[in-house]
Each structure stands twice: as C-alpha cells, then as structure tokens.
Scaffold this active site. Structure first.
Site, PDB file in Angstrom:
ATOM      1  N   ARG A 160      48.477 -17.746 -37.940  1.00  0.00           N
ATOM      2  CA  ARG A 160      47.806 -19.373 -37.749  1.00  0.00           C
ATOM      3  C   ARG A 160      48.351 -20.422 -38.360  1.00  0.00           C
ATOM      4  NH1 ARG A 160      46.128 -16.108 -34.275  1.00  0.00           N
ATOM      5  NH2 ARG A 160      44.491 -15.536 -33.194  1.00  0.00           N
ATOM      6  N   SER A 239      38.369 -21.971 -30.527  1.00  0.00           N
ATOM      7  CA  SER A 239      37.704 -21.689 -31.691  1.00  0.00           C
ATOM      8  C   SER A 239      38.332 -22.794 -33.065  1.00  0.00           C
ATOM      9  CB  SER A 239      38.537 -20.305 -32.145  1.00  0.00           C
ATOM     10  OG  SER A 239      38.362 -19.410 -32.088  1.00  0.00           O
ATOM     11  N   GLU A 343      41.040 -25.204 -37.267  1.00  0.00           N
ATOM     12  CA  GLU A 343      42.060 -25.003 -36.912  1.00  0.00           C
ATOM     13  C   GLU A 343      43.257 -25.998 -35.737  1.00  0.00           C
ATOM     14  OE1 GLU A 343      43.217 -22.028 -32.766  1.00  0.00           O
ATOM     15  OE2 GLU A 343      41.575 -21.053 -34.919  1.00  0.00           O
TER      16      GLU A 343
END
Length: 351
Positions: A160, A239, A343
């Site tokens: 990520r 998420s 995130e």
C-alpha cells in the site's frame, strides 16, 4: 474543461462527506490536467487532486484552493499490453481485460476509484497488487515541470505504498501501463486462501478468468465493498486501516498482549512480510478490541458486513467519522499496543 466555484466535494467521494472547494476544475485531457496544475503552482494556490474519490476524507470546512477532478478517458489494449488514462474507472477497466481473456488484475475487480490512483496506493486485493503488472507510470513532475515516464523499478512499490505516496506533492499521474498475461482464458494462479476456498480450488491453481472476477465481486459484495448507492455499508473508503506490519520484537510484544487479553491459546493472524517482519490483520484487531460489525450508535458506524470499513449511515459529518476512527485506534492500541494507520488520505483534517 469545466470550472465551478464554491463547488460541493462530498458527491465526488464514496464517503459522501466534506465541505466545498473554492474552485473545482474537471479536466478531460492530459493537457488540461497539466495546465491546471501549472497554474496552481505558479500562483501558489493549494491543489487537491481527485480521481474516483474512493480514498478521500475531506474536512467539513472543505478545501480552500483548487480541486482538480481528473476525468480523462483512454483504454488501449495491444496484445497483453494495456494503457489506461488516469481518469478511467478501474472496475470497468478490469472487466474489459477479463472480457479480452487476459489475466493479472482480475482479482482486483470491484475496487472503486480511478486507474490513476492505483500506483499511488499500490492497490491490491485477494492476492494481487498492481505493482506486479504495472510496467511504467506516465506522470507530470511538478518539481521539474515536465512529463516523465517512470518504470516499475523506480516506483518504489511496497505494501500500500509507492514513491508517489511518499512524495504526494510531486507527481500527478496521467497514464498507467500494464503487462498482462494471456493464459488462454485462465486466471493468474489463485494466491488468496479465501478466494481459493470460494472457488473450490487449491492455492496456486488457475480458473477461468471470468470465474475469478465474478467470485471476487461476490466476496466483496458480501463485505459491502462493492459500491451500491442504496447500501450504506458501501458509503465508505473500503478498508479504512492498513494491516499492521510488525518487527520481530514488536510481534513478540504483541503476542504477549494478545495472550494477556484473550488467553494463552489465542493466536492472531500472522503472515511473513520479509526481513523478519510479520503482517497481522487490522480487521482481527478491531474485532477483538470490541469493535464488532455495526459498532456505533451515531451517524458514522462500523459496517454491518466488515469490521475494517467505517461508514456514513447517511447523515454523518466528517467529524463524526473521525471521532469513530479515533475511538477504534485508541481501543486497539490500549488492548494490543498496536497503532492502526488509516488508508484513506485526509484533507484538512487528521485522525
């Protein structure tokens, strides 16, 4: 190129949250994107780049500057080589590669957002990440005032993460190029255990590429991870937290906390992350810290389908969402000594 003033930004995000922008420019060509960025940089105007809006948390006061919505279009497939304009809808692009019988991104079906965002976050799901198929990224370099082509090896991809995320004010992604696989209509090897179980195969097996895509969409929908305007569980950023990656000593301390809190027979999810590090599950931590599906009594709550998604139930403000996020972060830290990292990107606010 469209220009609006005092323009609402909430409708451009999947959270449907946030105040207005002083100015909103919608660019439909690479030249328009570059011209808008150059103008903002030349005048010292704050600039916010918006793609699909699926990874943004915008403050209730909005954005005092120019918001640039990238709405460029372009899907070019030459054999197994794919080029996408930054504004292409990612889920639509995945569907088209599957229709062409090509493998490599089929397990990232249903991920909301635009193609240009995928290298920034190194988007991934169900055992696939875009870093494994991206060959190069075409971007405008705000520091050198030129359009550059950055090969995969120079993108610094990690979980990520990428050089684009590490230096968010430097590059504006214009195009993304991929190398897919012609496996005669079959998928890439299925890596994710949940997907393999759902497909009735073993990890490493291949299935028809369309079957892999459909099963992933089914799994995502069951978790509220496929956009549906009527389903408030999808009024989210998917998420919300990344899975923590812990060093060796950190993991041993974490295990001790787990055993103290939940008992000596409890073993948390653990996956090798290289260099002696271990990745564990943010969803597991959230659930075991007491934040179960549907948690919350206000207009921002945890999804009823998945503990990793924080959602707007229809009347939330950004501050409502942030309050819930802070509560979850504090609860997990108190229980297990692990600090969750959000995130989505925050604009004008912090968690």
């Amino acid at each position: 190129m469209q220009e609006l003033h005092d323009a609402p930004l909430a409708p451009l995000t999947t959270f449907r949250l946030g105040g207005p922008a002083t100015r909103l420019v919608t660019a439909t060509t690479d030249d328009e994107v570059v011209a808008t960025v150059r103008e903002a940089d030349a005048t010292g105007t704050p600039l916010l780049i918006i793609g699909g809006g699926s990874n943004l948390i915008i403050g209730d006061k909005g954005f005092d500057g120019t918001a640039l919505r990238i709405a460029t279009r372009g899907f070019a497939l030459d054999g197994t080589r794919l080029e996408l304009a930054a504004g292409e809808v990612w889920s639509d692009a995945v569907a088209r590669t599957v229709e062409a019988g090509l493998a490599g991104i089929e397990c990232m079906a249903g991920i909301p957002g635009s193609a240009g965002a995928t290298p920034i976050q190194n988007v991934g799901a169900y055992g696939q990440e875009v870093s494994s198929t991206i060959t190069e990224v075409v971007a405008y370099d705000r520091r050198t005032d030129e359009t550059v082509t950055i090969p995969n090896a120079a993108c610094d991809f990690a979980y990520r993460h990428s050089r684009f995320k590490a230096d968010p004010d430097r590059f504006v992604v214009l195009r993304v190029r991929f190398e897919l696989e012609d496996a005669h209509g079959m998928s890439a090897p299925i890596k994710y255990a949940e997907t393999a179980r759902a497909l009735g195969v073993e990890p490493g097996d291949r299935v028809p590429v369309a079957a892999a895509r459909e099963k992933v969409l089914e799994l995502r929908a069951g978790k509220g991870m496929v956009l549906d305007p009527e389903d408030h569980d999808t009024w989210s950023a998917g998420s919300f937290f990344t899975n923590p990656i812990l060093g060796e000593a950190e993991y041993e301390t974490f295990l001790t906390r787990v055993h103290d809190c939940l008992g000596p027979d409890v073993t948390p999810p653990a996956f090798p992350a290289g260099d002696g590090r271990v990745k564990t599950s943010a969803a597991w931590l959230i659930d075991k810290a007491g934040f179960t599906k549907g948690y919350g009594s206000g207009p921002a709550r945890i999804s009823t389908k998945h503990t990793l998604a924080l959602t707007n139930r229809g009347e939330a403000t950004t501050e409502d969402l942030l309050a819930l996020a802070r509560e979850v972060v504090a609860g997990v830290r108190d229980a297990f000594g692990v600090t969750l990292v959000n995130e989505p990107v925050t604009v004008g606010v912090s968690i």
